[in-house]
Motif scaffolding. Structure first.
Motif, PDB file in Angstrom:
ATOM      1  N   GLY A  26      21.297   4.228  45.569  1.00  0.00           N
ATOM      2  CA  GLY A  26      20.259   4.056  44.186  1.00  0.00           C
ATOM      3  C   GLY A  26      21.004   3.775  43.094  1.00  0.00           C
ATOM      4  O   GLY A  26      21.620   2.695  43.258  1.00  0.00           O
ATOM      5  N   GLU A  27      20.885   4.041  41.696  1.00  0.00           N
ATOM      6  CA  GLU A  27      21.361   3.854  40.708  1.00  0.00           C
ATOM      7  C   GLU A  27      22.936   4.080  40.685  1.00  0.00           C
ATOM      8  O   GLU A  27      23.441   4.831  41.413  1.00  0.00           O
ATOM      9  N   SER A  28      23.755   3.340  39.934  1.00  0.00           N
ATOM     10  CA  SER A  28      25.064   3.517  40.047  1.00  0.00           C
ATOM     11  C   SER A  28      25.371   4.785  39.247  1.00  0.00           C
ATOM     12  O   SER A  28      24.627   5.214  38.249  1.00  0.00           O
ATOM     13  N   GLY A  74      20.435  -2.024  44.657  1.00  0.00           N
ATOM     14  CA  GLY A  74      21.142  -0.952  43.891  1.00  0.00           C
ATOM     15  C   GLY A  74      22.542  -0.670  44.114  1.00  0.00           C
ATOM     16  O   GLY A  74      23.043  -1.948  44.515  1.00  0.00           O
TER      17      GLY A  74
END
Length: 123
Positions: A26-28, A74
């Motif tokens: 997903g997001e960092s 992502g």
């Protein structure tokens, strides 16, 4: 179902095989790893700690975080197995990963957790 004091939800770990590794992708973000965890994981991978750090970790101040890789528009933990959709170092994963989904952040952001984890259910 797993429960933890102070949390108003429970977690069914048998659902992990259904989600495709959303907690690893997903997001960092930071995937913190302690000196003891570094030592154990380096040993598991048959690397000396210096080689392990340079290959798999980023230093942020005095702490280390596991590197990420690009994945599906992502990011994913560098140890995320893309074909199996799971953690390739599961037995040696950091405490941060072991404690998911019981993070204090999710006490006030249950909606985010619910979107990420199919094994969550409010009590």
């Amino acid at each position: 179902m797993l429960r933890q004091d102070g949390f108003d939800y429970e977690f069914d770990s048998t659902k992990c095989s259904e989600c495709g590794g959303r907690c690893c992708t997903g997001e960092s973000g930071y995937i913190w790893i302690s000196p003891n965890e570094i030592s154990a994981l380096a040993g598991y991978l048959s690397l000396d700690e210096g080689e392990f750090r340079s290959k798999f970790l980023e230093k942020h101040g005095y702490k280390f975080s596991i590197k990420e890789k690009n994945y599906n528009d992502g990011y994913a933990c560098i140890f995320f197995n893309e074909s199996e959709k799971n953690c390739s170092i599961y037995e040696f994963r950091p405490k941060q990963c072991m404690s998911f989904p019981f993070w204090d952040y999710f006490k006030n952001h249950f909606d985010e957790l619910e979107r990420e984890c199919v094994g969550i259910r409010r009590l």
